[in-house]
Motif scaffolding. Structure first.
Motif, PDB file in Angstrom:
ATOM      1  N   SER A  31       7.011  -1.505  11.341  1.00 30.77           N
ATOM      2  CA  SER A  31       8.455  -1.429  11.040  1.00 30.77           C
ATOM      3  C   SER A  31       8.782  -2.295   9.821  1.00 30.77           C
ATOM      4  O   SER A  31       9.635  -1.955   9.023  1.00 30.77           O
ATOM      5  N   GLU A  32       8.110  -3.408   9.719  1.00 35.34           N
ATOM      6  CA  GLU A  32       8.388  -4.343   8.615  1.00 35.34           C
ATOM      7  C   GLU A  32       7.863  -3.808   7.278  1.00 35.34           C
ATOM      8  O   GLU A  32       8.546  -3.831   6.275  1.00 35.34           O
ATOM      9  N   TYR A  33       6.625  -3.293   7.285  1.00 38.09           N
ATOM     10  CA  TYR A  33       5.979  -2.894   6.023  1.00 38.09           C
ATOM     11  C   TYR A  33       5.982  -1.379   5.798  1.00 38.09           C
ATOM     12  O   TYR A  33       5.594  -0.920   4.740  1.00 38.09           O
ATOM     13  N   HIS A  34       6.312  -0.618   6.850  1.00 41.95           N
ATOM     14  CA  HIS A  34       6.238   0.850   6.851  1.00 41.95           C
ATOM     15  C   HIS A  34       4.807   1.354   6.855  1.00 41.95           C
ATOM     16  O   HIS A  34       4.555   2.535   6.696  1.00 41.95           O
ATOM     17  N   TYR A  35       3.830   0.455   6.949  1.00 42.16           N
ATOM     18  CA  TYR A  35       2.436   0.811   7.181  1.00 42.16           C
ATOM     19  C   TYR A  35       1.704  -0.473   7.569  1.00 42.16           C
ATOM     20  O   TYR A  35       2.346  -1.529   7.695  1.00 42.16           O
ATOM     21  N   ARG A  70       3.747   4.075   3.466  1.00 43.33           N
ATOM     22  CA  ARG A  70       4.629   5.191   3.820  1.00 43.33           C
ATOM     23  C   ARG A  70       6.042   4.860   3.386  1.00 43.33           C
ATOM     24  O   ARG A  70       6.391   3.699   3.155  1.00 43.33           O
ATOM     25  N   GLY A  71       6.841   5.902   3.337  1.00 42.10           N
ATOM     26  CA  GLY A  71       8.223   5.714   2.924  1.00 42.10           C
ATOM     27  C   GLY A  71       9.050   4.998   3.987  1.00 42.10           C
ATOM     28  O   GLY A  71       8.635   4.864   5.131  1.00 42.10           O
ATOM     29  N   GLN A  72      10.224   4.596   3.544  1.00 44.90           N
ATOM     30  CA  GLN A  72      11.158   3.910   4.436  1.00 44.90           C
ATOM     31  C   GLN A  72      11.591   4.849   5.580  1.00 44.90           C
ATOM     32  O   GLN A  72      11.864   4.391   6.679  1.00 44.90           O
ATOM     33  N   HIS A  73      11.669   6.149   5.291  1.00 46.02           N
ATOM     34  CA  HIS A  73      12.070   7.133   6.295  1.00 46.02           C
ATOM     35  C   HIS A  73      10.944   8.156   6.491  1.00 46.02           C
ATOM     36  O   HIS A  73      10.402   8.669   5.511  1.00 46.02           O
ATOM     37  N   ILE A  74      10.628   8.425   7.750  1.00 44.89           N
ATOM     38  CA  ILE A  74       9.574   9.386   8.059  1.00 44.89           C
ATOM     39  C   ILE A  74      10.225  10.688   8.537  1.00 44.89           C
ATOM     40  O   ILE A  74      10.994  10.685   9.508  1.00 44.89           O
ATOM     41  N   ILE A 101       8.085  16.649  -2.373  1.00 44.52           N
ATOM     42  CA  ILE A 101       6.742  16.240  -1.931  1.00 44.52           C
ATOM     43  C   ILE A 101       6.202  17.248  -0.931  1.00 44.52           C
ATOM     44  O   ILE A 101       6.960  18.013  -0.337  1.00 44.52           O
ATOM     45  N   ALA A 102       4.885  17.214  -0.746  1.00 48.37           N
ATOM     46  CA  ALA A 102       4.216  18.062   0.244  1.00 48.37           C
ATOM     47  C   ALA A 102       3.937  17.210   1.494  1.00 48.37           C
ATOM     48  O   ALA A 102       4.046  15.980   1.442  1.00 48.37           O
ATOM     49  N   PRO A 103       3.581  17.856   2.609  1.00 45.19           N
ATOM     50  CA  PRO A 103       3.210  17.085   3.795  1.00 45.19           C
ATOM     51  C   PRO A 103       2.110  16.066   3.473  1.00 45.19           C
ATOM     52  O   PRO A 103       1.228  16.315   2.650  1.00 45.19           O
ATOM     53  N   SER A 104       2.178  14.912   4.111  1.00 37.41           N
ATOM     54  CA  SER A 104       1.271  13.768   3.907  1.00 37.41           C
ATOM     55  C   SER A 104       1.556  13.027   2.619  1.00 37.41           C
ATOM     56  O   SER A 104       0.762  12.160   2.231  1.00 37.41           O
ATOM     57  N   GLU A 105       2.640  13.353   1.942  1.00 42.34           N
ATOM     58  CA  GLU A 105       2.976  12.631   0.709  1.00 42.34           C
ATOM     59  C   GLU A 105       4.231  11.783   0.908  1.00 42.34           C
ATOM     60  O   GLU A 105       4.997  11.989   1.850  1.00 42.34           O
ATOM     61  N   THR A 106       4.406  10.851  -0.038  1.00 45.05           N
ATOM     62  CA  THR A 106       5.559   9.944  -0.028  1.00 45.05           C
ATOM     63  C   THR A 106       6.257  10.039  -1.378  1.00 45.05           C
ATOM     64  O   THR A 106       5.585  10.152  -2.415  1.00 45.05           O
ATOM     65  N   THR A 107       7.583  10.008  -1.359  1.00 42.54           N
ATOM     66  CA  THR A 107       8.313  10.074  -2.629  1.00 42.54           C
ATOM     67  C   THR A 107       8.000   8.838  -3.485  1.00 42.54           C
ATOM     68  O   THR A 107       7.663   7.775  -2.946  1.00 42.54           O
ATOM     69  N   GLU A 108       8.116   8.999  -4.786  1.00 40.98           N
ATOM     70  CA  GLU A 108       7.775   7.888  -5.690  1.00 40.98           C
ATOM     71  C   GLU A 108       8.600   6.645  -5.436  1.00 40.98           C
ATOM     72  O   GLU A 108       8.124   5.522  -5.602  1.00 40.98           O
ATOM     73  N   ASP A 109       9.848   6.838  -5.022  1.00 41.35           N
ATOM     74  CA  ASP A 109      10.699   5.666  -4.760  1.00 41.35           C
ATOM     75  C   ASP A 109      10.442   5.057  -3.381  1.00 41.35           C
ATOM     76  O   ASP A 109      11.133   4.124  -2.973  1.00 41.35           O
ATOM     77  N   MET A 110       9.423   5.599  -2.673  1.00 39.70           N
ATOM     78  CA  MET A 110       9.016   5.091  -1.359  1.00 39.70           C
ATOM     79  C   MET A 110      10.125   5.219  -0.306  1.00 39.70           C
ATOM     80  O   MET A 110      10.135   4.490   0.673  1.00 39.70           O
ATOM     81  N   ARG A 111      11.035   6.158  -0.505  1.00 38.02           N
ATOM     82  CA  ARG A 111      12.110   6.314   0.484  1.00 38.02           C
ATOM     83  C   ARG A 111      11.699   7.259   1.614  1.00 38.02           C
ATOM     84  O   ARG A 111      12.066   7.046   2.748  1.00 38.02           O
ATOM     85  N   PHE A 112      10.958   8.332   1.294  1.00 41.63           N
ATOM     86  CA  PHE A 112      10.621   9.328   2.317  1.00 41.63           C
ATOM     87  C   PHE A 112       9.125   9.646   2.340  1.00 41.63           C
ATOM     88  O   PHE A 112       8.501   9.772   1.288  1.00 41.63           O
TER      89      PHE A 112
END
Ligand code: FES
Length: 150
Positions: A31-35, A70-74, A101-112
């Motif tokens: 929860s703290e680091y998103h991974y 991973r992004g802030q939101h899954i 993005i495609a499945p298993s990817e994260t947006t560049e801004d690390m939001r999703f």
């Protein structure tokens, strides 16, 4: 002590440094680091007095844990059979288009981060999209703007 060690120490002490709380400790770290960063897993092993391989064993066993950033939101789109026949592929296409993005990817801004899953056990409500653990049933491409906008 660096920042990560201090954060790990605070989380571990929340559970009384109890080795049996390893899963809960890893959940809090995620929860703290998103991974689960490698240096943090090393710190957990050291602070609990556990072999690193045991900590990795738990971290890799549960699908909810990620060793990659991973992004802030899954966002999870169910592609199980029931959701599939009710239109999940079109929902997934719209999520991909909106997030870029495609499945298993994260947006560049690390939001999703986007992932697909096979049946969440709520087939009657399909197609299902889960955002940060919250289920959204009977999803349609047109409803995604509101769901992702939140
Ligand atoms: S197939 Fe999607 S919840 Fe069962």
């Amino acid at each position: 002590m660096d920042d990560d060690c201090e954060k790990v120490a605070a989380i571990v002490s929340r559970y009384g440094s109890n080795r049996d709380s390893l899963i809960s400790i890893l959940q809090d770290i995620q929860s703290e680091y998103h991974y689960l960063p490698e240096n943090v897993l090393r710190a957990v092993a050291s602070q609990l007095g556990l072999p690193l391989i045991q900590v990795y064993g738990v971290a890799t066993f549960f699908k909810a844990f990620s060793l990659e950033p991973r992004g802030q939101h899954i966002v999870s789109v169910c592609l199980g059979t029931a959701c599939h026949v009710r239109g999940a592929p079109a929902v997934l296409d719209e999520v991909k288009r909106r997030l870029g993005i495609a499945p298993s990817e994260t947006t560049e801004d690390m939001r999703f981060s986007l992932e697909t899953v096979n049946c969440l056990g709520a087939c009657a409500l399909g197609p299902i999209v889960v955002v940060d653990g919250k289920y959204h049933g009977q999803m349609r491409p047109g409803k995604l703007k509101k769901v992702l906008g939140k």
